[in-house]
Design a protein around this motif. Sequence first.
Motif, PDB file in Angstrom:
ATOM      1  N   THR A 152       1.143   2.074   9.474  1.00  0.00           N
ATOM      2  CA  THR A 152       1.453   0.644   9.591  1.00  0.00           C
ATOM      3  C   THR A 152       1.190  -0.126   8.305  1.00  0.00           C
ATOM      4  N   LYS A 153       0.386   0.427   7.422  1.00  0.00           N
ATOM      5  CA  LYS A 153      -0.025  -0.270   6.203  1.00  0.00           C
ATOM      6  C   LYS A 153       0.937  -0.053   5.026  1.00  0.00           C
ATOM      7  N   VAL A 154       1.552   1.135   4.927  1.00  0.00           N
ATOM      8  CA  VAL A 154       2.407   1.426   3.767  1.00  0.00           C
ATOM      9  C   VAL A 154       3.712   0.636   3.828  1.00  0.00           C
ATOM     10  N   PHE A 155       4.217   0.251   2.656  1.00  0.00           N
ATOM     11  CA  PHE A 155       5.444  -0.536   2.594  1.00  0.00           C
ATOM     12  C   PHE A 155       6.710   0.318   2.573  1.00  0.00           C
ATOM     13  N   SER A 156       6.574   1.577   2.180  1.00  0.00           N
ATOM     14  CA  SER A 156       7.732   2.445   2.006  1.00  0.00           C
ATOM     15  C   SER A 156       8.040   3.230   3.279  1.00  0.00           C
ATOM     16  N   TRP A 188       0.849  -1.192   0.000  1.00  0.00           N
ATOM     17  CA  TRP A 188       0.000   0.000   0.000  1.00  0.00           C
ATOM     18  C   TRP A 188       0.876   1.229   0.000  1.00  0.00           C
ATOM     19  N   GLN A 189       0.369   2.303  -0.609  1.00  0.00           N
ATOM     20  CA  GLN A 189       1.148   3.536  -0.713  1.00  0.00           C
ATOM     21  C   GLN A 189       0.242   4.723  -0.977  1.00  0.00           C
ATOM     22  N   SER A 190       0.832   5.898  -0.833  1.00  0.00           N
ATOM     23  CA  SER A 190       0.215   7.128  -1.310  1.00  0.00           C
ATOM     24  C   SER A 190       0.512   7.216  -2.806  1.00  0.00           C
TER      25      SER A 190
END
Length: 147
Positions: free
Chosen positions: A127-131, A32-34
Amino acid sequence: MPYKQPISILLVIHTPDLQVLLLERCDFAGAWQSVTGSCEAGETLIDTARRELFEETGLVVSAAQIVDWQYSSDFEIFERWRHRYAPGVTHNTEHVFSVQVPANSVITIAPREHTQYCWASIDEAVTKVFSPSNADALRQLAGKFKG
């Protein structure tokens, strides 16, 4: 296809009550990401942010609505994506921006780039974003826009 420039934007999209839009990547399940994207030749960073916002979400905003955080960070490009850059390019400079949108904004994801989207609180989004750079920007968001 020409190589990507190792200069990109990270655009954090949020509502007035700081719900954050996240997108799940097609080419990296569970990631997940922006909104992110590389600058194209001759394009300003703000133009890149506006273009990527439209391409990835269908949202259209003016350049004046995008907040330039005047902040960038360098990171190592994931091995899985290095083939997109010229030989020997291993690092990218990412410039951070944000944009506030109405809570009822209609999102139209780019099916070749993303599988789904969600709105999340800042804590959940971190907590959800990978970066790591995306997580850092999300942590900074509350301080920039609360109150």
